[in-house]
Write an enzyme that holds these catalytic residues in place. Structure first.
Site, PDB file in Angstrom:
ATOM      1  N   ASP A 114      -0.881  -3.087   1.664  1.00  0.00           N
ATOM      2  CA  ASP A 114      -0.688  -1.869   0.897  1.00  0.00           C
ATOM      3  C   ASP A 114       0.712  -1.957   0.289  1.00  0.00           C
ATOM      4  O   ASP A 114       1.528  -2.794   0.704  1.00  0.00           O
ATOM      5  CB  ASP A 114      -0.824  -0.662   1.821  1.00  0.00           C
ATOM      6  N   ASP A 164       2.875   1.194  -1.277  1.00  0.00           N
ATOM      7  CA  ASP A 164       3.741   2.343  -1.010  1.00  0.00           C
ATOM      8  C   ASP A 164       3.846   2.601   0.491  1.00  0.00           C
ATOM      9  O   ASP A 164       2.857   2.562   1.219  1.00  0.00           O
ATOM     10  CB  ASP A 164       3.197   3.593  -1.704  1.00  0.00           C
TER      11      ASP A 164
END
Length: 281
Positions: free
Chosen positions: A66, A68
């Protein structure tokens, strides 16, 4: 938009977490303080299948991140919203989406409609609020690459904000969302054909990677509920809590860590053992 070379100068290894300050206590209290007395070190080896996840990480053909609150310390859409004056409302939607309370595509659409960023807004945000890499993530990516492991980013964030950072740290490919603008640079929506624009997008991308590249073993690393959704087809899910802890993610993670250096140590310790065994033979 900033190039990867210009962004490498702009990026800082760490800065104050304006949005998560309360979680860390004061102006940077210990991570353990936000876990009701549990130390960060005690949480580093928590998980449903820690031994299996460690083994799968060591022999992974690919590791998917991922972006953020994992590769970087911020939530990109929250930073952009704050820059555009819609920070509080958008952060509430982000929390609901990352905790798994609402479908991701619904949250994405709602947040973008609140912000309606122009192309100029995004360029200025990147220039004035450059992202901050999570401590240890660049070294971890380098350690994976040294082993021949492919590295991909799969994010519900935006390509225009992710790709310059990904280029700096050596990511092989990025799967993320695309903001659409008209010829004058005004916001006109987002590309809902991107798999990451909808709930279930991350497992769809990993299934594609396995089919396209013949990967046998893929590990997903991230902080949110959509990352946990990636297993299956991901073979292991490593939850990352170095920025923010989400109870649902802790409960679902095969291995939950708060520091990328723990993952680096796992790779290096295995390499040291292998070299020692080879030397003795």
């Amino acid at each position: 938009f900033p190039t990867s070379s210009s962004l490498s100068v702009m990026m800082r290894p760490m800065r104050r977490l304006s949005f998560w300050r309360g979680s860390f206590g004061g102006s940077g209290g210990s991570f353990g303080d936000s876990f009701g007395g549990f130390s960060a070190r005690r949480l580093m080896s928590v998980g449903r299948n820690v031994a299996s996840a460690r083994s799968l990480l060591r022999r992974a053909d690919a590791v998917c991140f991922d972006f953020d609150s994992t590769v970087i310390l911020e939530e990109g859409i929250d930073e952009l919203a704050e820059f555009c004056g819609a920070g509080e409302a958008v952060r509430a939607w982000t929390t609901k989406a990352m905790d798994g309370g609402i479908p991701f595509d619904e949250a994405l659409r709602a947040r973008l409609e609140l912000v309606r960023p122009t192309a100029s807004d995004l360029r200025r945000c990147l220039r004035e609020r450059p992202p901050s890499l999570s401590p240890g993530v660049a070294a971890f990516v380098a350690a994976l690459k040294d082993r021949g492991t492919k590295v991909h980013v799969i994010s519900g964030g935006f390509r225009a904000m992710i790709e310059p950072v990904a280029a700096v740290i050596g990511v092989d490919s990025v799967f993320a969302n695309t903001i659409l603008w008209d010829d004058a640079g005004n916001y006109r929506g987002f590309d809902d054909d991107e798999p990451t624009a909808r709930d279930g997008g991350k497992p769809a991308v990993i299934a594609h990677l396995k089919e396209a590249y013949g990967y046998d073993t893929v590990v997903m690393i991230g902080d949110g509920a959509t990352d946990a959704q990636a297993k299956p087809p991901a073979d292991a899910f490593v939850g990352y809590g170095g920025v923010v802890q989400r109870d649902a993610v802790v409960a679902l993670a095969d291995w939950y860590v708060t520091d990328f250096n723990v993952l680096i140590d796992e790779l290096l310790a295995h390499d040291d053992d292998r070299r020692h065994t080879t030397h003795n033979i």
